[in-house]
Design a protein around this motif. Structure first.
Motif, PDB file in Angstrom:
ATOM      1  N   ASN A 149     -21.619  14.453   9.235  1.00  0.00           N
ATOM      2  CA  ASN A 149     -21.771  13.363  10.208  1.00  0.00           C
ATOM      3  C   ASN A 149     -21.102  12.062   9.763  1.00  0.00           C
ATOM      4  OD1 ASN A 149     -23.575  12.277   8.320  1.00  0.00           O
ATOM      5  ND2 ASN A 149     -25.389  12.985   9.439  1.00  0.00           N
ATOM      6  N   MET A 150     -20.368  12.103   8.662  1.00  0.00           N
ATOM      7  CA  MET A 150     -19.594  10.936   8.247  1.00  0.00           C
ATOM      8  C   MET A 150     -18.305  11.393   7.585  1.00  0.00           C
ATOM      9  SD  MET A 150     -20.616   7.585   5.968  1.00  0.00           S
ATOM     10  CE  MET A 150     -21.558   6.912   7.342  1.00  0.00           C
ATOM     11  N   VAL A 151     -17.186  10.792   7.992  1.00  0.00           N
ATOM     12  CA  VAL A 151     -15.870  11.141   7.456  1.00  0.00           C
ATOM     13  C   VAL A 151     -15.181   9.868   6.994  1.00  0.00           C
ATOM     14  CG1 VAL A 151     -13.609  12.155   7.940  1.00  0.00           C
ATOM     15  CG2 VAL A 151     -15.671  13.127   8.996  1.00  0.00           C
ATOM     16  N   MET A 152     -14.747   9.864   5.730  1.00  0.00           N
ATOM     17  CA  MET A 152     -13.972   8.761   5.190  1.00  0.00           C
ATOM     18  C   MET A 152     -12.496   9.139   5.208  1.00  0.00           C
ATOM     19  SD  MET A 152     -17.186   8.284   4.267  1.00  0.00           S
ATOM     20  CE  MET A 152     -17.490   9.607   3.100  1.00  0.00           C
ATOM     21  N   LEU A 153     -11.691   8.390   5.957  1.00  0.00           N
ATOM     22  CA  LEU A 153     -10.244   8.616   5.986  1.00  0.00           C
ATOM     23  C   LEU A 153      -9.620   7.905   4.792  1.00  0.00           C
ATOM     24  CD1 LEU A 153      -9.343   8.134   9.758  1.00  0.00           C
ATOM     25  CD2 LEU A 153      -9.930  10.238   8.558  1.00  0.00           C
ATOM     26  N   CYS A 154      -8.961   8.662   3.934  1.00  0.00           N
ATOM     27  CA  CYS A 154      -8.455   8.069   2.703  1.00  0.00           C
ATOM     28  C   CYS A 154      -6.930   8.279   2.588  1.00  0.00           C
ATOM     29  CB  CYS A 154      -9.171   8.662   1.493  1.00  0.00           C
ATOM     30  SG  CYS A 154      -9.347  10.463   1.504  1.00  0.00           S
ATOM     31  N   PHE A 155      -6.251   7.274   2.074  1.00  0.00           N
ATOM     32  CA  PHE A 155      -6.716   5.937   1.732  1.00  0.00           C
ATOM     33  C   PHE A 155      -5.764   4.928   2.361  1.00  0.00           C
ATOM     34  CE2 PHE A 155      -8.239   8.410  -1.940  1.00  0.00           C
ATOM     35  CZ  PHE A 155      -9.586   8.083  -1.907  1.00  0.00           C
ATOM     36  N   ALA A 156      -6.281   3.824   2.886  1.00  0.00           N
ATOM     37  CA  ALA A 156      -5.425   2.732   3.329  1.00  0.00           C
ATOM     38  C   ALA A 156      -5.035   1.898   2.110  1.00  0.00           C
ATOM     39  CB  ALA A 156      -6.156   1.857   4.356  1.00  0.00           C
ATOM     40  N   LYS A 157      -3.795   1.438   2.085  1.00  0.00           N
ATOM     41  CA  LYS A 157      -3.270   0.767   0.893  1.00  0.00           C
ATOM     42  C   LYS A 157      -2.917  -0.689   1.146  1.00  0.00           C
ATOM     43  CE  LYS A 157      -1.126   4.950  -1.046  1.00  0.00           C
ATOM     44  NZ  LYS A 157       0.141   5.526  -1.566  1.00  0.00           N
ATOM     45  N   ASP A 158      -3.184  -1.510   0.129  1.00  0.00           N
ATOM     46  CA  ASP A 158      -2.723  -2.891   0.079  1.00  0.00           C
ATOM     47  C   ASP A 158      -1.576  -2.907  -0.925  1.00  0.00           C
ATOM     48  OD1 ASP A 158      -2.301  -5.596  -0.169  1.00  0.00           O
ATOM     49  OD2 ASP A 158      -4.220  -6.019  -1.152  1.00  0.00           O
ATOM     50  N   ASN A 159      -0.375  -2.683  -0.439  1.00  0.00           N
ATOM     51  CA  ASN A 159       0.754  -2.459  -1.334  1.00  0.00           C
ATOM     52  C   ASN A 159       1.179  -3.690  -2.118  1.00  0.00           C
ATOM     53  OD1 ASN A 159       1.374   0.366  -0.739  1.00  0.00           O
ATOM     54  ND2 ASN A 159       1.891  -0.362   1.308  1.00  0.00           N
ATOM     55  N   ASN A 160       0.933  -4.887  -1.590  1.00  0.00           N
ATOM     56  CA  ASN A 160       1.462  -6.100  -2.211  1.00  0.00           C
ATOM     57  C   ASN A 160       0.394  -7.017  -2.784  1.00  0.00           C
ATOM     58  OD1 ASN A 160       4.203  -5.458  -1.449  1.00  0.00           O
ATOM     59  ND2 ASN A 160       3.636  -6.034   0.648  1.00  0.00           N
ATOM     60  N   GLY A 161      -0.874  -6.643  -2.674  1.00  0.00           N
ATOM     61  CA  GLY A 161      -1.935  -7.490  -3.188  1.00  0.00           C
ATOM     62  C   GLY A 161      -2.251  -8.690  -2.314  1.00  0.00           C
ATOM     63  N   ASP A 162      -1.768  -8.666  -1.061  1.00  0.00           N
ATOM     64  CA  ASP A 162      -1.999  -9.796  -0.156  1.00  0.00           C
ATOM     65  C   ASP A 162      -3.062  -9.500   0.892  1.00  0.00           C
ATOM     66  OD1 ASP A 162      -0.631  -7.947   1.360  1.00  0.00           O
ATOM     67  OD2 ASP A 162       1.129  -9.216   1.730  1.00  0.00           O
ATOM     68  N   GLY A 163      -3.705  -8.323   0.806  1.00  0.00           N
ATOM     69  CA  GLY A 163      -4.763  -7.983   1.745  1.00  0.00           C
ATOM     70  C   GLY A 163      -4.275  -7.309   3.015  1.00  0.00           C
TER      71      GLY A 163
END
Length: 323
Positions: free
Chosen positions: A69-83
């Protein structure tokens, strides 16, 4: 105006105002803690999906068992450290979240929740850092980019999963700020500490902004329940909000001591001891490897049976890792 007409008018105004209030409340996003929010079902039975472990493509959402009943989509990336986070390419091949949630609700009467998992292991770019922007700007960028991904895919919130490193001095301020913005705007907020690694840093976060804590427990090197009980007690002590937000993480990936406890030990401990402590649920890493378990998805199926007290199906010895 007669007294009767005045009375009718007042009652009409009150009923109209009450109706409007109720409609407004119903339209607002749920921001309650897990267990009362209509965005999250309890007990949580979760899995991670989409990171291409071993190069394997993720399964279609429509093929996941109803125990999850819960799925974590992995992974979103912050490639530059700027959020500014970007979605992972594999997510476009898993099918529609909206269609899957509708099907899940129609067949179970409950909710399947999707979270965008940020960061991940070091190999996935999951080392938290802020570069070239202030903490406030990072929080603003992270909120805007993460909620754009949430909207794009139809998810319900986000999970902080910077397993690769949390040593940046701004980690707590950034995580607390992002989780607060997610929470106050009606999104589910979660964290995914690695016990024995990043869990100490995550323990200092503000529990009020966190719905669930997906604690990764699969590198404890525990071969028995007694060892696992000691390690889990310490992990719960590092969980913001304590046992009621603690989600017990097991691993379905084949491996040796680095992936202990085994499914049998973990599920047996969950059944015999941990469930009685009022934990929020359990999850597996990962759906791609769940397919190779014998039988497939046995961690979630047996774990769900234990947590939901479906005793006839709750046999930890029936779950084995794939080759």
């Amino acid at each position: 105006m007669t007294l009767r007409a005045h009375f009718v008018g007042v009652v009409t105004l009150v009923v109209t105002a009450l109706t409007a209030t109720l409609l407004f409340a119903a339209a607002r996003p749920a921001v309650d803690l897990v267990g009362t929010s209509d965005l999250v079902s309890r007990p949580v039975v979760g899995t991670y999906l989409g990171a291409l472990p071993g190069g394997r493509a993720p399964p279609l959402l429509s093929t996941l068992p109803y125990s999850i009943n819960m799925v974590m989509l992995c992974f979103a990336k912050d490639n530059n450290g700027d959020g500014i986070f970007t979605a992972f390419s594999s997510w476009t091949s898993i099918g529609s979240i909206a269609a899957d949630r509708a099907n899940f609700l129609a067949n179970t009467g409950t909710t399947r929740t999707y979270l965008i998992s940020l960061g991940g292991a070091a190999a996935y770019g999951g080392i938290f850092r802020i570069k070239g922007v202030s903490v406030d700007k990072w929080i603003s960028n992270a909120y805007d980019s993460t909620t754009a991904i949430i909207s794009q895919f139809g998810a319900q919130g986000a999970e902080m999963q910077f397993e690769g490193g949390t040593g940046d001095s701004n980690f707590k301020a950034a995580m607390d700020g992002l989780l607060l913005k997610l929470k106050t705007n009606g999104f589910v907020g979660a964290i995914g500490p690695f016990y024995g690694g990043t869990s100490a840093d995550y323990s200092h976060l503000n529990a009020a902004n966190i719905d669930i804590v997906n604690m990764q427990m699969y590198a404890t090197n525990c071969g028995d329940e007694r060892c696992l009980a000691t390690q889990t007690s310490q992990a719960i002590a590092q969980t913001p909000g304590g046992a009621s937000k603690f989600v017990f993480g097991l691993c379905s990936a084949p491996g040796g001591a680095s992936r202990r406890p085994s499914p049998m030990v973990g599920l047996t401990y969950l059944k015999n001891s941990l469930m009685a402590q009022g934990v929020a649920g359990m999850f597996s890493w990962d759906a791609e490897d769940d397919l190779t378990s014998n039988p497939p998805y046995c961690l979630e199926d047996v774990g769900g049976a234990i947590l939901n007290k479906w005793a006839a199906d709750a046999d930890p010895s029936s779950c084995h890792l794939g080759a």
